[in-house]
Design an enzyme around this catalytic site. Structure first.
Site, PDB file in Angstrom:
ATOM      1  CG  ASN A  58      42.891  46.022  41.997  1.00  0.00           C
ATOM      2  OD1 ASN A  58      43.292  45.878  43.046  1.00  0.00           O
ATOM      3  ND2 ASN A  58      43.754  45.249  41.155  1.00  0.00           N
TER       4      ASN A  58
ATOM      5  CG  ASP B 264      49.067  39.333  43.603  1.00  0.00           C
ATOM      6  OD1 ASP B 264      47.893  39.040  43.082  1.00  0.00           O
ATOM      7  OD2 ASP B 264      50.076  39.475  43.154  1.00  0.00           O
TER       8      ASP B 264
END
Ligand code: FPP
Length: 223
Positions: A50, A2
């Protein structure tokens, strides 16, 4: 992995540049893990959530996967890493699915290190797929509900045969699991760092491992 987007924004770059840098970090960290003897490395590359991103960003990420998988096939004999995928690959493009299948097939006999790449992976989705598979076994008269044990259920997950993770590292300052290995993380040690993924490196990994060694793992017991 991330923090790619924020890493790029800090530099006035498009988010996709953050993913390019993130892919480089992944190569470097995976190589280092092999050097220091990590037996299983599982990376959260693309979640079931996502897909909410722009098509441009999704295409860029899928392009990076494709590039990495082609490299993995080219360098297979040199690297000798068993590569496995967690997640539902069915929505991926056919060429990408084909690369995943080739990588898995060609690397399946390698021993020592296993890299698990989570693509279109979500812990909840993985659990649902396992429950459906179990339901189908029951419907086919192959087993009854009371036959289900933790071991049998683990064997229905994408991670079948892979030990639960000892350590889960999340970079970029967020302190949550975000649908990662929900079943398997029951007793994993969690390590959070503010470092954005593209800035993560060997030294940061060593810090995480050192922190891991200072933990007392009691698994609900007292010792
Ligand atoms: C999360 O950061 C990252 C992703 C959703 C994509 C991860 C992809 C890569 C590291 C590149 C390809 C990987 C391989 C294995 C070749 P974010 O975009 O959510 O960052 P932000 O929270 O700062 O926006």
């Amino acid at each position: 992995m991330d923090g790619n987007g924020r890493w790029a924004a800090k530099r006035g770059l498009p988010r996709t540049a953050g993913h390019v840098a993130g892919a480089e970090t992944f190569r470097r960290v995976a190589t280092y893990c092999k050097e220091i003897g990590v037996e299983y490395l599982t990376v959260y590359a693309f979640s079931t959530e996502n897909w909410k991103r722009s098509s441009e960003e999704i295409e860029a990420i899928m392009g990076l996967f494709g590039k990495y998988l082609e490299e993995a096939i080219r360098d297979m004999e040199k690297n000798r890493v068993r590569i496995h995928f967690f997640g539902d690959l069915s929505p991926l493009s056919e060429p990408l699915r084909d690369l995943c299948a080739q990588v898995e097939e060609k690397s399946k006999t390698f021993e020592g290190v296993q890299l698990n790449m989570c693509i279109n992976y979500g812990g909840r989705d993985e659990i649902l797929r396992a429950v459906r598979a179990w339901g189908e076994n029951i419907a086919a008269g192959e087993c009854s509900p009371s036959d289900l044990t933790e071991e049998r259920f683990s064997g229905l997950l994408d991670s079948a045969g892979v030990p639960d993770p000892d350590l889960i590292i999340r970079p970029s300052g967020e302190q949550r699991l975000s649908n990662f290995l929900l079943w398997q993380a029951a007793y994993s040690e969690l390590y959070y760092t503010d470092v954005l993924w593209p800035d993560f490196n060997e030294e940061e990994l060593e810090k995480a491992i050192t922190a891991f060694h200072s933990r007392s793992r009691r698994y609900g017991g007292t010792k």
